[in-house]
Design an enzyme around this catalytic site. Sequence first.
Site, mmCIF file in Angstrom:
data_model
loop_
_atom_site.group_PDB
_atom_site.id
_atom_site.type_symbol
_atom_site.label_atom_id
_atom_site.label_comp_id
_atom_site.label_asym_id
_atom_site.label_seq_id
_atom_site.Cartn_x
_atom_site.Cartn_y
_atom_site.Cartn_z
ATOM 1 N NE ARG A 228 -4.242 -1.509 0.207
ATOM 2 C CZ ARG A 228 -4.348 -2.551 -0.624
ATOM 3 N NH1 ARG A 228 -3.408 -2.799 -1.519
ATOM 4 N NH2 ARG A 228 -5.408 -3.327 -0.571
ATOM 5 C CG HIS A 276 -3.466 -0.979 -6.870
ATOM 6 N ND1 HIS A 276 -3.848 -0.369 -5.694
ATOM 7 C CD2 HIS A 276 -3.511 -2.317 -6.601
ATOM 8 C CE1 HIS A 276 -4.105 -1.285 -4.770
ATOM 9 N NE2 HIS A 276 -3.907 -2.482 -5.309
HETATM 10 P P1 NDP Z 1 -1.170 -11.705 4.845
HETATM 11 O O1 NDP Z 1 -2.083 -11.227 5.901
HETATM 12 O O2 NDP Z 1 -1.292 -13.123 4.379
HETATM 13 O O3 NDP Z 1 0.346 -11.513 5.314
HETATM 14 C C1 NDP Z 1 0.779 -10.407 5.997
HETATM 15 C C2 NDP Z 1 2.217 -10.616 6.454
HETATM 16 O O4 NDP Z 1 2.683 -9.406 7.029
HETATM 17 C C3 NDP Z 1 2.351 -11.709 7.509
HETATM 18 O O5 NDP Z 1 3.529 -12.452 7.289
HETATM 19 C C4 NDP Z 1 2.474 -10.902 8.807
HETATM 20 O O6 NDP Z 1 3.206 -11.550 9.850
HETATM 21 C C5 NDP Z 1 3.225 -9.689 8.327
HETATM 22 N N1 NDP Z 1 3.014 -8.554 9.231
HETATM 23 C C6 NDP Z 1 1.857 -7.911 9.513
HETATM 24 N N2 NDP Z 1 2.069 -6.931 10.406
HETATM 25 C C7 NDP Z 1 3.390 -6.960 10.716
HETATM 26 C C8 NDP Z 1 4.216 -6.223 11.582
HETATM 27 N N3 NDP Z 1 3.741 -5.229 12.357
HETATM 28 N N4 NDP Z 1 5.518 -6.541 11.651
HETATM 29 C C9 NDP Z 1 6.030 -7.561 10.903
HETATM 30 N N5 NDP Z 1 5.292 -8.306 10.048
HETATM 31 C C10 NDP Z 1 3.992 -8.006 9.958
HETATM 32 O O7 NDP Z 1 -1.325 -10.685 3.632
HETATM 33 P P2 NDP Z 1 -1.203 -11.013 2.071
HETATM 34 O O8 NDP Z 1 0.127 -11.636 1.839
HETATM 35 O O9 NDP Z 1 -2.394 -11.736 1.593
HETATM 36 O O10 NDP Z 1 -1.261 -9.529 1.444
HETATM 37 C C11 NDP Z 1 -0.327 -8.536 1.781
HETATM 38 C C12 NDP Z 1 -0.743 -7.186 1.215
HETATM 39 O O11 NDP Z 1 -0.511 -7.143 -0.179
HETATM 40 C C13 NDP Z 1 -2.229 -6.839 1.329
HETATM 41 O O12 NDP Z 1 -2.545 -6.391 2.623
HETATM 42 C C14 NDP Z 1 -2.390 -5.776 0.269
HETATM 43 O O13 NDP Z 1 -2.213 -4.502 0.832
HETATM 44 C C15 NDP Z 1 -1.279 -6.058 -0.725
HETATM 45 N N6 NDP Z 1 -1.789 -6.454 -2.045
HETATM 46 C C16 NDP Z 1 -1.473 -5.660 -3.131
HETATM 47 C C17 NDP Z 1 -1.885 -6.015 -4.383
HETATM 48 C C18 NDP Z 1 -1.503 -5.205 -5.554
HETATM 49 O O14 NDP Z 1 -1.989 -5.476 -6.661
HETATM 50 N N7 NDP Z 1 -0.624 -4.246 -5.418
HETATM 51 C C19 NDP Z 1 -2.699 -7.215 -4.620
HETATM 52 C C20 NDP Z 1 -2.945 -7.976 -3.431
HETATM 53 C C21 NDP Z 1 -2.500 -7.584 -2.193
HETATM 54 P P3 NDP Z 1 2.689 -12.929 10.508
HETATM 55 O O15 NDP Z 1 2.795 -13.963 9.419
HETATM 56 O O16 NDP Z 1 3.631 -13.185 11.610
HETATM 57 O O17 NDP Z 1 1.278 -12.683 10.934
HETATM 58 C C1 OXD Z 2 -5.607 -6.267 -2.837
HETATM 59 C C2 OXD Z 2 -5.258 -5.306 -3.847
HETATM 60 O O1 OXD Z 2 -5.538 -5.934 -1.676
HETATM 61 O O2 OXD Z 2 -5.668 -5.467 -5.000
HETATM 62 O O3 OXD Z 2 -5.958 -7.413 -3.184
HETATM 63 O O4 OXD Z 2 -4.540 -4.347 -3.582
#
Ligand code: NDP
Ligand code: OXD
Length: 313
Positions: A228, A276
Amino acid sequence: MAVLFTTRWKKDTKRWLDAIEGALPNFQLFNGADDDVVVDWDAIEYALVWQPPPGMLHQCSNLKAVFNLGAGVDYVLEHSDLPTDVPLVRLVDPCLTEGMIEYVTHWVLHLHRGFGRYRGYQDEPKWRPHWYPRPKDRRVGILGLGALGGAAARQLHTLGFDVAGWSRSNKTIDGVTSFAGDDQLEAFLNRTEILVCLLPLTPTTAGILNTKTLSQLPEGAQVINVARGGHIVDDDLIKALGSDHLAGAVLDVFHEEPLPLDHPFWKNPKVTITPHVASLTNPETACGEIVKDIELMQAGQSARYVVDRAVGY
Ligand code: NDP
Ligand code: OXD
Protein backbone atom coordinates in the site's frame (compact mmCIF):
# COMPACT_ATOMS: atom_id res chain seq x y z
CA MET A 1 -31.08 -15.41 1.24
CA ALA A 2 -29.31 -12.59 -0.53
CA VAL A 3 -25.82 -11.30 -1.29
CA LEU A 4 -24.73 -7.73 -1.81
CA PHE A 5 -22.04 -6.81 -4.31
CA THR A 6 -20.59 -3.34 -4.14
CA THR A 7 -17.29 -1.99 -5.42
CA ARG A 8 -15.76 1.27 -6.56
CA TRP A 9 -14.51 -0.48 -9.69
CA LYS A 10 -16.63 0.85 -12.51
CA LYS A 11 -15.53 -1.72 -15.04
CA ASP A 12 -16.17 -5.46 -15.23
CA THR A 13 -19.47 -5.15 -13.32
CA LYS A 14 -21.25 -7.60 -15.58
CA ARG A 15 -18.42 -10.10 -15.31
CA TRP A 16 -18.60 -9.83 -11.52
CA LEU A 17 -22.38 -10.20 -11.40
CA ASP A 18 -22.21 -13.24 -13.69
CA ALA A 19 -19.45 -14.80 -11.59
CA ILE A 20 -21.37 -14.28 -8.35
CA GLU A 21 -24.62 -15.59 -9.82
CA GLY A 22 -22.80 -18.61 -11.20
CA ALA A 23 -21.14 -19.34 -7.86
CA LEU A 24 -24.15 -18.65 -5.64
CA PRO A 25 -27.22 -19.62 -7.69
CA ASN A 26 -29.46 -19.96 -4.63
CA PHE A 27 -28.90 -16.40 -3.45
CA GLN A 28 -30.65 -13.29 -4.67
CA LEU A 29 -28.01 -10.80 -5.82
CA PHE A 30 -28.15 -7.04 -5.29
CA ASN A 31 -25.71 -4.65 -6.94
CA GLY A 32 -25.35 -1.95 -4.29
CA ALA A 33 -23.34 0.24 -6.66
CA ASP A 34 -26.30 0.57 -9.04
CA ASP A 35 -28.47 3.53 -8.03
CA ASP A 36 -31.45 2.05 -9.88
CA VAL A 37 -31.47 -1.14 -7.80
CA VAL A 38 -33.75 -1.25 -4.75
CA VAL A 39 -31.79 -3.32 -2.25
CA ASP A 40 -33.60 -5.43 0.34
CA TRP A 41 -31.08 -4.63 3.05
CA ASP A 42 -32.64 -7.00 5.63
CA ALA A 43 -32.27 -9.97 3.28
CA ILE A 44 -28.51 -9.54 2.81
CA GLU A 45 -26.50 -12.25 4.58
CA TYR A 46 -23.17 -11.90 2.80
CA ALA A 47 -21.56 -8.83 1.28
CA LEU A 48 -18.82 -8.96 -1.38
CA VAL A 49 -17.10 -5.61 -1.35
CA TRP A 50 -14.21 -3.49 -2.54
CA GLN A 51 -14.12 -0.03 -0.96
CA PRO A 52 -17.83 0.05 -0.05
CA PRO A 53 -19.43 3.46 0.52
CA PRO A 54 -19.34 4.48 4.20
CA GLY A 55 -22.48 3.41 6.03
CA MET A 56 -23.71 0.92 3.41
CA LEU A 57 -22.85 -2.24 5.32
CA HIS A 58 -24.44 -0.84 8.45
CA GLN A 59 -27.83 -1.03 6.74
CA CYS A 60 -27.65 -4.83 6.47
CA SER A 61 -29.32 -5.95 9.70
CA ASN A 62 -28.79 -9.69 9.09
CA LEU A 63 -25.24 -9.64 7.78
CA LYS A 64 -23.27 -12.83 8.53
CA ALA A 65 -19.94 -11.93 6.87
CA VAL A 66 -18.23 -9.40 4.66
CA PHE A 67 -15.89 -10.73 1.98
CA ASN A 68 -13.28 -8.25 0.84
CA LEU A 69 -12.60 -8.66 -2.89
CA GLY A 70 -8.89 -8.09 -2.35
CA ALA A 71 -6.21 -9.16 0.11
CA GLY A 72 -5.80 -5.78 1.79
CA VAL A 73 -8.59 -4.86 4.18
CA ASP A 74 -7.23 -1.47 5.27
CA TYR A 75 -9.92 0.52 3.43
CA VAL A 76 -12.84 -1.48 4.83
CA LEU A 77 -11.50 -1.25 8.36
CA GLU A 78 -10.93 2.45 8.08
CA HIS A 79 -14.00 3.62 6.20
CA SER A 80 -16.96 1.32 6.30
CA ASP A 81 -18.13 1.35 9.94
CA LEU A 82 -18.54 -2.37 9.77
CA PRO A 83 -20.38 -3.81 12.80
CA THR A 84 -17.75 -5.37 15.11
CA ASP A 85 -19.59 -8.68 15.46
CA VAL A 86 -19.59 -9.34 11.69
CA PRO A 87 -16.54 -11.28 10.47
CA LEU A 88 -14.48 -9.58 7.77
CA VAL A 89 -12.80 -12.08 5.45
CA ARG A 90 -9.80 -11.17 3.31
CA LEU A 91 -9.21 -12.73 -0.10
CA VAL A 92 -6.70 -15.53 -0.40
CA ASP A 93 -6.92 -16.89 -3.93
CA PRO A 94 -4.29 -18.93 -5.80
CA CYS A 95 -4.93 -16.75 -8.86
CA LEU A 96 -4.18 -13.57 -6.87
CA THR A 97 -1.04 -15.22 -5.54
CA GLU A 98 0.01 -16.26 -9.04
CA GLY A 99 -0.25 -12.67 -10.30
CA MET A 100 1.81 -11.37 -7.39
CA ILE A 101 4.50 -14.00 -7.92
CA GLU A 102 4.72 -12.91 -11.58
CA TYR A 103 4.99 -9.21 -10.73
CA VAL A 104 7.55 -9.60 -7.96
CA THR A 105 9.66 -12.08 -9.93
CA HIS A 106 9.61 -9.86 -13.00
CA TRP A 107 10.79 -6.76 -11.16
CA VAL A 108 13.33 -8.52 -8.95
CA LEU A 109 14.92 -10.01 -12.08
CA HIS A 110 14.72 -6.65 -13.85
CA LEU A 111 16.47 -4.82 -11.00
CA HIS A 112 18.92 -7.64 -10.35
CA ARG A 113 20.09 -7.63 -13.98
CA GLY A 114 19.89 -3.82 -14.32
CA PHE A 115 17.83 -4.10 -17.47
CA GLY A 116 16.43 -0.56 -17.06
CA ARG A 117 19.70 1.09 -18.15
CA TYR A 118 19.61 -0.50 -21.61
CA ARG A 119 16.49 1.48 -22.50
CA GLY A 120 18.52 4.64 -21.87
CA TYR A 121 21.45 3.33 -23.93
CA GLN A 122 19.12 2.59 -26.82
CA ASP A 123 17.97 6.21 -26.85
CA GLU A 124 21.59 7.44 -27.31
CA PRO A 125 22.22 4.87 -29.03
CA LYS A 126 25.04 3.03 -27.24
CA TRP A 127 26.16 -0.62 -27.15
CA ARG A 128 27.34 -1.19 -23.58
CA PRO A 129 27.07 -4.57 -21.86
CA HIS A 130 27.22 -4.79 -18.04
CA TRP A 131 28.22 -7.71 -15.87
CA TYR A 132 25.81 -8.95 -13.19
CA PRO A 133 26.09 -11.13 -10.06
CA ARG A 134 24.66 -14.60 -9.75
CA PRO A 135 21.27 -14.81 -7.97
CA LYS A 136 22.87 -16.58 -5.01
CA ASP A 137 24.92 -13.44 -4.47
CA ARG A 138 21.89 -11.12 -4.58
CA ARG A 139 20.15 -10.59 -1.26
CA VAL A 140 16.40 -10.06 -1.64
CA GLY A 141 14.26 -9.23 1.40
CA ILE A 142 10.50 -9.44 1.67
CA LEU A 143 8.59 -7.43 4.23
CA GLY A 144 5.60 -9.64 5.08
CA LEU A 145 5.72 -13.40 4.66
CA GLY A 146 1.99 -14.09 4.44
CA ALA A 147 -0.04 -15.56 1.59
CA LEU A 148 1.63 -13.33 -1.01
CA GLY A 149 5.02 -12.54 0.52
CA GLY A 150 5.58 -16.19 1.43
CA ALA A 151 4.74 -17.33 -2.10
CA ALA A 152 7.01 -14.71 -3.67
CA ALA A 153 9.84 -15.71 -1.30
CA ARG A 154 9.52 -19.37 -2.30
CA GLN A 155 9.64 -18.52 -5.99
CA LEU A 156 12.68 -16.26 -5.60
CA HIS A 157 14.44 -18.97 -3.65
CA THR A 158 13.66 -21.40 -6.47
CA LEU A 159 15.37 -18.99 -8.86
CA GLY A 160 18.45 -19.10 -6.67
CA PHE A 161 18.27 -15.74 -4.87
CA ASP A 162 19.50 -15.32 -1.30
CA VAL A 163 16.07 -14.60 0.22
CA ALA A 164 15.05 -13.38 3.67
CA GLY A 165 11.69 -12.26 5.01
CA TRP A 166 10.42 -10.21 7.91
CA SER A 167 7.15 -10.91 9.68
CA ARG A 168 5.57 -10.61 13.11
CA SER A 169 6.11 -14.26 13.95
CA ASN A 170 9.02 -16.46 12.85
CA LYS A 171 8.50 -18.52 9.71
CA THR A 172 9.96 -21.76 8.47
CA ILE A 173 10.17 -21.57 4.69
CA ASP A 174 12.69 -23.73 2.90
CA GLY A 175 15.71 -21.64 1.93
CA VAL A 176 14.30 -18.38 3.30
CA THR A 177 15.95 -16.70 6.30
CA SER A 178 13.32 -15.56 8.77
CA PHE A 179 13.53 -12.29 10.71
CA ALA A 180 10.69 -11.41 13.06
CA GLY A 181 9.50 -8.49 15.13
CA ASP A 182 10.66 -4.92 15.50
CA ASP A 183 13.95 -5.97 17.12
CA GLN A 184 15.08 -7.77 13.96
CA LEU A 185 13.94 -5.22 11.39
CA GLU A 186 17.26 -3.38 11.23
CA ALA A 187 19.29 -6.58 10.75
CA PHE A 188 16.88 -7.63 8.01
CA LEU A 189 17.20 -4.27 6.24
CA ASN A 190 21.00 -4.20 6.59
CA ARG A 191 21.31 -7.36 4.47
CA THR A 192 18.67 -6.50 1.85
CA GLU A 193 19.72 -5.26 -1.61
CA ILE A 194 16.31 -5.59 -3.23
CA LEU A 195 13.44 -4.93 -0.83
CA VAL A 196 9.88 -6.02 -1.60
CA CYS A 197 7.08 -4.67 0.60
CA LEU A 198 4.14 -7.06 0.99
CA LEU A 199 2.89 -6.04 4.40
CA PRO A 200 -0.73 -5.24 5.19
CA LEU A 201 -1.34 -1.56 5.95
CA THR A 202 -2.06 -1.33 9.68
CA PRO A 203 -1.37 1.25 12.39
CA THR A 204 1.98 -0.44 13.07
CA THR A 205 3.14 -0.74 9.44
CA ALA A 206 2.01 2.68 8.15
CA GLY A 207 5.05 4.77 7.19
CA ILE A 208 7.42 1.86 7.86
CA LEU A 209 9.59 2.88 4.89
CA ASN A 210 10.97 6.23 6.02
CA THR A 211 14.32 8.00 6.27
CA LYS A 212 15.45 5.88 9.21
CA THR A 213 14.55 2.48 7.76
CA LEU A 214 15.59 3.31 4.19
CA SER A 215 19.00 4.40 5.49
CA GLN A 216 19.37 0.94 7.06
CA LEU A 217 19.36 -0.61 3.59
CA PRO A 218 22.82 -0.92 2.00
CA GLU A 219 24.01 1.76 -0.42
CA GLY A 220 22.56 1.13 -3.88
CA ALA A 221 19.56 -0.87 -2.65
CA GLN A 222 16.31 -0.88 -4.61
CA VAL A 223 12.73 -0.96 -3.36
CA ILE A 224 9.61 -2.58 -4.78
CA ASN A 225 6.34 -1.56 -3.10
CA VAL A 226 3.36 -3.71 -3.97
CA ALA A 227 1.52 -3.43 -0.67
CA ARG A 228 0.00 0.00 0.00
CA GLY A 229 1.18 3.57 -0.64
CA GLY A 230 0.79 4.28 3.07
CA HIS A 231 3.80 2.11 3.86
CA ILE A 232 6.11 4.71 2.33
CA VAL A 233 6.82 8.26 3.43
CA ASP A 234 7.03 9.68 -0.10
CA ASP A 235 9.31 12.62 0.70
CA ASP A 236 11.74 10.32 2.51
CA LEU A 237 11.88 7.97 -0.47
CA ILE A 238 12.48 10.87 -2.86
CA LYS A 239 15.34 12.10 -0.65
CA ALA A 240 16.90 8.63 -0.41
CA LEU A 241 16.78 8.31 -4.21
CA GLY A 242 18.12 11.85 -4.70
CA SER A 243 21.10 11.24 -2.42
CA ASP A 244 21.90 8.06 -4.38
CA HIS A 245 21.56 5.97 -1.23
CA LEU A 246 18.85 4.11 -3.14
CA ALA A 247 19.36 3.19 -6.79
CA GLY A 248 15.70 2.84 -7.72
CA ALA A 249 12.12 2.13 -6.76
CA VAL A 250 9.28 0.28 -8.43
CA LEU A 251 5.95 1.47 -7.08
CA ASP A 252 2.57 -0.11 -7.76
CA VAL A 253 0.59 1.52 -4.94
CA PHE A 254 0.26 5.10 -3.72
CA HIS A 255 -1.19 7.22 -0.95
CA GLU A 256 -3.68 8.57 -3.45
CA GLU A 257 -4.81 6.52 -6.45
CA PRO A 258 -4.78 7.35 -9.28
CA LEU A 259 -1.42 8.99 -8.49
CA PRO A 260 -2.00 12.76 -8.89
CA LEU A 261 -0.46 14.09 -12.11
CA ASP A 262 1.68 16.62 -10.24
CA HIS A 263 3.23 14.02 -7.93
CA PRO A 264 7.06 14.09 -8.17
CA PHE A 265 7.22 10.30 -8.60
CA TRP A 266 5.99 10.65 -12.21
CA LYS A 267 9.09 12.50 -13.39
CA ASN A 268 11.68 10.87 -11.15
CA PRO A 269 14.00 8.87 -13.45
CA LYS A 270 14.70 6.39 -10.67
CA VAL A 271 11.04 5.57 -10.11
CA THR A 272 9.04 3.07 -12.14
CA ILE A 273 5.27 3.35 -11.76
CA THR A 274 2.60 0.76 -12.42
CA PRO A 275 -1.09 1.56 -11.72
CA HIS A 276 -1.95 -0.88 -8.90
CA VAL A 277 -1.84 -3.90 -11.17
CA ALA A 278 0.64 -6.15 -9.38
CA SER A 279 -2.14 -8.68 -9.02
CA LEU A 280 -5.74 -8.09 -10.00
CA THR A 281 -8.64 -9.95 -8.44
CA ASN A 282 -10.08 -12.48 -10.86
CA PRO A 283 -13.90 -12.57 -10.44
CA GLU A 284 -14.36 -16.25 -11.24
CA THR A 285 -11.59 -17.63 -9.02
CA ALA A 286 -12.34 -15.17 -6.20
CA CYS A 287 -16.00 -16.20 -6.20
CA GLY A 288 -14.88 -19.84 -6.12
CA GLU A 289 -12.95 -19.14 -2.90
CA ILE A 290 -15.80 -17.13 -1.37
CA VAL A 291 -18.29 -19.93 -2.03
CA LYS A 292 -16.06 -22.33 -0.09
CA ASP A 293 -16.26 -20.02 2.90
CA ILE A 294 -19.99 -19.46 2.61
CA GLU A 295 -20.47 -23.21 2.54
CA LEU A 296 -18.34 -23.54 5.67
CA MET A 297 -20.36 -20.83 7.39
CA GLN A 298 -23.68 -22.33 6.33
CA ALA A 299 -22.45 -25.58 7.94
CA GLY A 300 -21.79 -23.73 11.20
CA GLN A 301 -18.03 -23.34 10.80
CA SER A 302 -16.06 -20.17 10.41
CA ALA A 303 -14.61 -18.75 7.20
CA ARG A 304 -10.91 -19.45 6.61
CA TYR A 305 -9.28 -16.03 6.47
CA VAL A 306 -11.13 -13.94 9.02
CA VAL A 307 -9.34 -10.68 9.77
CA ASP A 308 -8.09 -10.20 13.31
CA ARG A 309 -9.36 -6.69 13.88
CA ALA A 310 -7.06 -6.19 16.86
CA VAL A 311 -4.01 -6.31 14.58
CA GLY A 312 -5.70 -5.03 11.41
CA TYR A 313 -5.06 -7.88 8.96
P1 NDP B 1 -1.17 -11.71 4.84
O1 NDP B 1 -2.08 -11.23 5.90
O2 NDP B 1 -1.29 -13.12 4.38
O3 NDP B 1 0.35 -11.51 5.31
C1 NDP B 1 0.78 -10.41 6.00
C2 NDP B 1 2.22 -10.62 6.45
O4 NDP B 1 2.68 -9.41 7.03
C3 NDP B 1 2.35 -11.71 7.51
O5 NDP B 1 3.53 -12.45 7.29
C4 NDP B 1 2.47 -10.90 8.81
O6 NDP B 1 3.21 -11.55 9.85
C5 NDP B 1 3.22 -9.69 8.33
N1 NDP B 1 3.01 -8.55 9.23
C6 NDP B 1 1.86 -7.91 9.51
N2 NDP B 1 2.07 -6.93 10.41
C7 NDP B 1 3.39 -6.96 10.72
C8 NDP B 1 4.22 -6.22 11.58
N3 NDP B 1 3.74 -5.23 12.36
N4 NDP B 1 5.52 -6.54 11.65
C9 NDP B 1 6.03 -7.56 10.90
N5 NDP B 1 5.29 -8.31 10.05
C10 NDP B 1 3.99 -8.01 9.96
O7 NDP B 1 -1.33 -10.69 3.63
P2 NDP B 1 -1.20 -11.01 2.07
O8 NDP B 1 0.13 -11.64 1.84
O9 NDP B 1 -2.39 -11.74 1.59
O10 NDP B 1 -1.26 -9.53 1.44
C11 NDP B 1 -0.33 -8.54 1.78
C12 NDP B 1 -0.74 -7.19 1.21
O11 NDP B 1 -0.51 -7.14 -0.18
C13 NDP B 1 -2.23 -6.84 1.33
O12 NDP B 1 -2.55 -6.39 2.62
C14 NDP B 1 -2.39 -5.78 0.27
O13 NDP B 1 -2.21 -4.50 0.83
C15 NDP B 1 -1.28 -6.06 -0.72
N6 NDP B 1 -1.79 -6.45 -2.04
C16 NDP B 1 -1.47 -5.66 -3.13
C17 NDP B 1 -1.89 -6.01 -4.38
C18 NDP B 1 -1.50 -5.20 -5.55
O14 NDP B 1 -1.99 -5.48 -6.66
N7 NDP B 1 -0.62 -4.25 -5.42
C19 NDP B 1 -2.70 -7.22 -4.62
C20 NDP B 1 -2.95 -7.98 -3.43
C21 NDP B 1 -2.50 -7.58 -2.19
P3 NDP B 1 2.69 -12.93 10.51
O15 NDP B 1 2.80 -13.96 9.42
O16 NDP B 1 3.63 -13.19 11.61
O17 NDP B 1 1.28 -12.68 10.93
C1 OXD C 1 -5.61 -6.27 -2.84
C2 OXD C 1 -5.26 -5.31 -3.85
O1 OXD C 1 -5.54 -5.93 -1.68
O2 OXD C 1 -5.67 -5.47 -5.00
O3 OXD C 1 -5.96 -7.41 -3.18
O4 OXD C 1 -4.54 -4.35 -3.58
